[in-house]
Design a protein around this motif. Structure first.
Motif, mmCIF file in Angstrom:
data_model
loop_
_atom_site.group_PDB
_atom_site.id
_atom_site.type_symbol
_atom_site.label_atom_id
_atom_site.label_comp_id
_atom_site.label_asym_id
_atom_site.label_seq_id
_atom_site.Cartn_x
_atom_site.Cartn_y
_atom_site.Cartn_z
ATOM 1 N N LEU A 11 61.807 -57.868 148.826
ATOM 2 C CA LEU A 11 60.771 -58.767 148.331
ATOM 3 C C LEU A 11 60.514 -58.534 146.846
ATOM 4 C CD1 LEU A 11 58.595 -60.904 148.902
ATOM 5 C CD2 LEU A 11 57.067 -59.046 149.521
ATOM 6 N N TYR A 12 60.396 -57.304 146.457
ATOM 7 C CA TYR A 12 60.167 -57.006 145.036
ATOM 8 C C TYR A 12 61.355 -57.470 144.192
ATOM 9 C CZ TYR A 12 59.008 -54.728 140.733
ATOM 10 O OH TYR A 12 58.731 -54.503 139.410
ATOM 11 N N ALA A 13 62.568 -57.208 144.663
ATOM 12 C CA ALA A 13 63.755 -57.621 143.911
ATOM 13 C C ALA A 13 63.817 -59.141 143.773
ATOM 14 C CB ALA A 13 65.017 -57.099 144.590
ATOM 15 N N SER A 14 63.426 -59.858 144.815
ATOM 16 C CA SER A 14 63.489 -61.318 144.754
ATOM 17 C C SER A 14 62.489 -61.886 143.756
ATOM 18 C CB SER A 14 63.256 -61.918 146.136
ATOM 19 O OG SER A 14 61.931 -61.687 146.558
ATOM 20 N N VAL A 15 61.406 -61.166 143.509
ATOM 21 C CA VAL A 15 60.411 -61.627 142.541
ATOM 22 C C VAL A 15 60.773 -61.188 141.128
ATOM 23 C CG1 VAL A 15 57.994 -61.357 141.846
ATOM 24 C CG2 VAL A 15 58.558 -61.691 144.242
ATOM 25 N N LEU A 66 67.518 -52.969 138.351
ATOM 26 C CA LEU A 66 68.484 -52.958 139.447
ATOM 27 C C LEU A 66 68.863 -51.530 139.811
ATOM 28 C CD1 LEU A 66 70.508 -54.525 141.322
ATOM 29 C CD2 LEU A 66 72.147 -54.289 139.453
ATOM 30 N N ALA A 67 69.141 -50.713 138.817
ATOM 31 C CA ALA A 67 69.509 -49.314 139.070
ATOM 32 C C ALA A 67 68.371 -48.566 139.769
ATOM 33 C CB ALA A 67 69.883 -48.614 137.762
ATOM 34 N N GLN A 68 67.151 -48.794 139.324
ATOM 35 C CA GLN A 68 66.005 -48.122 139.947
ATOM 36 C C GLN A 68 65.833 -48.567 141.395
ATOM 37 O OE1 GLN A 68 63.968 -45.590 138.779
ATOM 38 N NE2 GLN A 68 63.406 -45.602 140.929
ATOM 39 N N ALA A 86 46.795 -43.940 127.869
ATOM 40 C CA ALA A 86 48.204 -44.052 127.532
ATOM 41 C C ALA A 86 49.052 -44.205 128.786
ATOM 42 C CB ALA A 86 48.629 -42.831 126.738
ATOM 43 N N TRP A 87 48.419 -44.485 129.916
ATOM 44 C CA TRP A 87 49.188 -44.667 131.148
ATOM 45 C C TRP A 87 49.975 -45.956 131.133
ATOM 46 C CZ3 TRP A 87 50.032 -41.278 134.956
ATOM 47 C CH2 TRP A 87 49.235 -40.152 134.992
ATOM 48 N N ARG A 88 49.445 -46.966 130.474
ATOM 49 C CA ARG A 88 50.100 -48.265 130.497
ATOM 50 C C ARG A 88 50.694 -48.561 129.131
ATOM 51 N NH1 ARG A 88 47.552 -52.855 133.764
ATOM 52 N NH2 ARG A 88 49.401 -52.609 135.001
ATOM 53 N N GLN A 89 51.907 -48.138 128.930
ATOM 54 C CA GLN A 89 52.590 -48.432 127.680
ATOM 55 C C GLN A 89 53.394 -49.708 127.879
ATOM 56 O OE1 GLN A 89 54.889 -45.044 126.606
ATOM 57 N NE2 GLN A 89 53.106 -43.792 126.149
ATOM 58 N N ARG A 90 53.370 -50.542 126.868
ATOM 59 C CA ARG A 90 54.075 -51.818 126.942
ATOM 60 C C ARG A 90 55.483 -51.650 126.380
ATOM 61 N NH1 ARG A 90 51.236 -55.733 129.779
ATOM 62 N NH2 ARG A 90 49.056 -55.303 129.482
ATOM 63 N N PHE A 91 56.464 -51.685 127.246
ATOM 64 C CA PHE A 91 57.851 -51.717 126.797
ATOM 65 C C PHE A 91 58.629 -52.488 127.842
ATOM 66 C CE2 PHE A 91 57.168 -47.826 129.140
ATOM 67 C CZ PHE A 91 58.220 -47.799 130.044
ATOM 68 N N THR A 92 59.717 -53.062 127.408
ATOM 69 C CA THR A 92 60.488 -53.898 128.321
ATOM 70 C C THR A 92 61.519 -53.065 129.058
ATOM 71 O OG1 THR A 92 62.030 -54.446 126.562
ATOM 72 C CG2 THR A 92 60.187 -55.953 126.906
ATOM 73 N N VAL A 93 61.748 -53.444 130.286
ATOM 74 C CA VAL A 93 62.766 -52.825 131.120
ATOM 75 C C VAL A 93 63.804 -53.904 131.380
ATOM 76 C CG1 VAL A 93 63.235 -51.777 133.358
ATOM 77 C CG2 VAL A 93 61.089 -51.289 132.197
ATOM 78 N N SER A 94 65.047 -53.582 131.139
ATOM 79 C CA SER A 94 66.094 -54.586 131.329
ATOM 80 C C SER A 94 66.341 -54.812 132.819
ATOM 81 C CB SER A 94 67.385 -54.143 130.636
ATOM 82 O OG SER A 94 67.990 -53.091 131.364
ATOM 83 N N GLU A 95 66.986 -55.917 133.109
ATOM 84 C CA GLU A 95 67.290 -56.245 134.506
ATOM 85 C C GLU A 95 68.223 -55.207 135.118
ATOM 86 O OE1 GLU A 95 68.894 -60.122 133.971
ATOM 87 O OE2 GLU A 95 66.918 -61.077 133.898
ATOM 88 N N ARG A 96 69.139 -54.712 134.328
ATOM 89 C CA ARG A 96 70.077 -53.685 134.821
ATOM 90 C C ARG A 96 69.342 -52.386 135.153
ATOM 91 N NH1 ARG A 96 74.701 -56.177 136.263
ATOM 92 N NH2 ARG A 96 75.298 -57.649 134.676
ATOM 93 N N GLU A 97 68.385 -52.007 134.305
ATOM 94 C CA GLU A 97 67.611 -50.791 134.581
ATOM 95 C C GLU A 97 66.798 -50.943 135.865
ATOM 96 O OE1 GLU A 97 66.608 -48.983 130.183
ATOM 97 O OE2 GLU A 97 65.471 -50.720 130.878
#
Length: 176
Positions: free
Chosen positions: A47-51, A14-16, A1-12
């Motif tokens: 680099l991560y943000a640009s991808v 960005l905040a992280q 259960a470590w890899r749960q599939r759910f979407t993270v919004s771009e705003r979330e």
């Protein structure tokens, strides 16, 4: 259960990433500021943000990292070490090694993901081409069938005329 599939919004995301920039800035503030070799870790975040983010949000992260790095030149708590030259060299080598490992892992993960996306794209393109070929075949077969029926002079048009005449006449013919 470590890899749960759910979407993270771009705003979330960005905040992280902004939280990560703040945490790295706080850590670097207490460990020598911008002269700390680990200050290059800002590049990992950029680099991560640009991808992972759209262009305008990636530039927001880049701006936050640049401002934080510039601020660390002015505001910092220097490290208290007994032999600064030896400590600087050891810290520098350790930081370069750690940064190399992090960049290698990031580039490898991005490369693997791009490879998966490329394979998926080619698989979809092949499926679409196969579907289009099948549809062209069916349209050609239908056109050939219609042409063959026309060449054979089937009585369909004659039957359509006779049935139309029968509908227009009010009574049923005697030879029905």
């Amino acid at each position: 259960a470590w890899r749960q599939r759910f979407t993270v919004s771009e705003r979330e995301l960005l905040a992280q990433l902004l939280i990560d920039v703040a945490a790295l800035s706080a850590l670097l503030y207490f460990t020598g500021g911008a002269v700390n070799p680990f200050a290059v870790c800002y590049l990992l975040i950029v680099l991560y943000a640009s991808v992972a983010l759209p262009q305008r949000l990636a530039w927001s992260i880049a701006a936050a990292c640049m401002l934080s790095f510039a601020g660390l030149h002015l505001l910092r708590v220097p490290l208290a070490v007994s032999d600064p030259a030896s400590a600087d060299r050891t810290l520098n080598y350790s930081a370069h090694f750690a940064i190399y490992l992090a960049l290698a892992a990031l580039v490898a993960s991005c490369g693997v993901r791009l490879s998966q996306m490329r394979r998926l794209y080619f698989a979809r393109a092949a499926a679409d081409a196969q579907k289009e070929a099948r549809e062209r075949y069916l349209v050609g077969l239908a056109a050939l069938s219609a042409g063959t029926a026309h060449q054979m002079s089937t009585p369909l048009s004659t039957m359509a005329i006779v049935v139309g005449d029968l509908r227009e006449s009010g009574e049923v013919p005697q030879d029905w």
